[in-house]
Design a protein around this motif. Structure first.
Motif, mmCIF file in Angstrom:
data_model
loop_
_atom_site.group_PDB
_atom_site.id
_atom_site.type_symbol
_atom_site.label_atom_id
_atom_site.label_comp_id
_atom_site.label_asym_id
_atom_site.label_seq_id
_atom_site.Cartn_x
_atom_site.Cartn_y
_atom_site.Cartn_z
ATOM 1 N N ALA A 181 1.175 -1.186 -0.271
ATOM 2 C CA ALA A 181 0.219 0.333 -0.518
ATOM 3 C C ALA A 181 0.856 1.362 0.297
ATOM 4 O O ALA A 181 0.612 2.172 -0.426
ATOM 5 N N ASP A 182 2.015 0.719 0.219
ATOM 6 C CA ASP A 182 3.206 2.527 0.911
ATOM 7 C C ASP A 182 3.022 3.032 -0.350
ATOM 8 O O ASP A 182 4.747 3.397 -1.125
ATOM 9 N N LEU A 183 3.352 1.702 -2.108
ATOM 10 C CA LEU A 183 3.446 1.902 -2.976
ATOM 11 C C LEU A 183 2.393 2.995 -4.116
ATOM 12 O O LEU A 183 3.647 3.204 -4.864
ATOM 13 N N CYS A 184 2.326 3.278 -3.031
ATOM 14 C CA CYS A 184 0.738 4.404 -4.261
ATOM 15 C C CYS A 184 1.330 5.674 -4.463
ATOM 16 O O CYS A 184 1.982 6.647 -3.271
ATOM 17 N N GLY A 185 1.741 6.198 -5.690
ATOM 18 C CA GLY A 185 2.252 7.670 -5.813
ATOM 19 C C GLY A 185 3.705 7.562 -6.435
ATOM 20 O O GLY A 185 4.268 7.962 -7.003
ATOM 21 N N LYS A 186 4.767 5.699 -6.295
ATOM 22 C CA LYS A 186 5.724 5.340 -6.501
ATOM 23 C C LYS A 186 5.833 4.043 -7.563
ATOM 24 O O LYS A 186 4.546 3.971 -8.300
ATOM 25 N N LYS A 187 7.197 4.417 -8.724
ATOM 26 C CA LYS A 187 7.495 3.695 -9.048
ATOM 27 C C LYS A 187 8.165 2.346 -9.588
ATOM 28 O O LYS A 187 9.238 2.568 -7.744
ATOM 29 N N SER A 202 -2.826 -5.758 -8.570
ATOM 30 C CA SER A 202 -4.090 -5.179 -7.959
ATOM 31 C C SER A 202 -3.240 -4.357 -6.850
ATOM 32 O O SER A 202 -5.110 -3.368 -6.744
ATOM 33 N N GLU A 203 -2.638 -3.997 -6.298
ATOM 34 C CA GLU A 203 -2.031 -2.539 -5.578
ATOM 35 C C GLU A 203 -2.583 -1.404 -5.872
ATOM 36 O O GLU A 203 -3.958 -1.035 -5.432
ATOM 37 N N ILE A 213 0.186 3.095 -8.693
ATOM 38 C CA ILE A 213 1.748 2.991 -8.630
ATOM 39 C C ILE A 213 1.945 2.675 -10.561
ATOM 40 O O ILE A 213 1.558 1.690 -10.772
ATOM 41 N N ALA A 214 3.377 3.127 -10.190
ATOM 42 C CA ALA A 214 3.247 3.026 -11.134
ATOM 43 C C ALA A 214 4.641 1.845 -11.873
ATOM 44 O O ALA A 214 4.880 1.458 -11.199
#
Length: 319
Positions: A181-187, A202-203, A213-214
């Protein structure tokens, strides 16, 4: 295999205390390989069929040929990879050597991209696929895990190991990433057709505020690592033994660090065509034999992955 056959499916939280996966890895060198080429020198050194205790369990054609052709993505250290001399080494080749001694044949590893290995089984390019491949119901039944549609007859598995999957980041640049979930907005950089890509997709659907997530997906794990190493992504993801090996060896241990907990404890399986039940049963018998005689434990200990060891060979134990 279809494009969406993954190394792992169905997310479940799990801790596997396999930190020892990096214990003996420091002295080995990560080496890339091309696709769909036969790897020279990758046959296992095994006894002749005349002295092998389980040789008579093999199909006659394989017994007469003296070779089992194994499809494998040989760029997934420490499970299977080429060392600095070009020799195929790792957990899978070592286990194949032990199985070969029981069956009296050589296991000849042939390199291929991961998402083509089951297709190679169907076309009889390979006799087996042994490549950190997770045993799942979708694979057993020939179902595309993305669409839910039938795409083939499926395969049978002989399960031989258990592993989870991890996230890793550039060392000292975790950006507070601990969970998917912490990867939202990250690549994230991942290997194509693996659980890492599926989990990221999925996330990403769960991310809010437009911060998806990119995802950058590559043919093999080493390409994804290279992208992360060059600063082109915020994180990467691999099976835990592979992530642990990368963090230990890349840049002398200065490039990456694992963050958060493992997820997805699931069995690795040796894949066999549904029609080849005799070969499947021979592999199961050989695996049970090397577990019983201690050769299996020696291989697992050599690579420091004892926490993923199994106690008995299981056919189609994946969920």
């Amino acid at each position: 295999m279809t494009a969406r056959s993954t190394r792992r499916t169905t997310v479940t939280r799990s801790r596997i205390a396999a930190v020892g996966a990096i214990a003996v890895a420091g002295a080995l060198v990560l080496t890339g390989c091309g696709d769909q080429t036969k790897d020279k020198g990758s046959g296992s050194d095994s006894a002749s069929t005349s002295s092998a205790p389980l040789a008579d369990k093999l199909p006659k054609a394989i017994r007469d040929a003296g070779v089992i052709k194994v499809g494998s993505d040989i760029a997934y250290a420490p499970v299977e990879f080429n060392d600095s001399s070009g020799k195929t080494v790792g957990i899978d080749p070592d286990l194949a050597d032990a199985l070969g001694k029981q069956l009296g044949v050589k296991f000849e590893f042939q390199n291929g991209t991961f998402d083509t290995l089951i297709t190679g089984l169907r076309s009889k390019r390979y006799d087996l696929a042994m490549s950190a491949m997770t045993d799942t119901k979708d694979r057993q039944n020939g179902i595309d895990s993305d669409t839910g549609k039938k795409v083939g007859e499926g395969v049978d598995f002989v399960d031989y190991f258990t592993a989870g999957v991890s996230i890793y980041t550039p060392k000292g640049k975790t950006q507070n990433i601990k969970t998917w979930a912490d990867l939202c907005g990250k690549k994230i950089a991942v290997q194509r057709a693996t659980v890492s890509e599926d989990l990221a997709k999925s996330e990403s659907k769960k991310c809010t505020g437009g911060k998806k997530i990119a995802i950058e997906a590559y043919d093999n794990d080493q390409q994804a690592q290279t992208r992360l190493r060059a600063g082109g992504a915020d994180a990467g993801s691999s099976d835990f033994p592979v992530a642990a090996y990368a963090t230990k060896t890349s840049g002398g241990g200065k490039d990456f660090e694992i963050v958060g907990e493992q997820v997805e404890a699931a069995p690795y399986g040796i894949a066999v065509a549904k029609s080849n039940t005799q070969l499947r049963d021979a592999i199961k018998a050989a695996l049970d034999a090397v577990i019983k005689n201690g050769e299996y434990d020696k291989v697992i200990a050599k690579w420091g992955v004892q926490a993923g060891a199994v106690k008995t060979a299981v056919v189609n134990g994946g969920k």
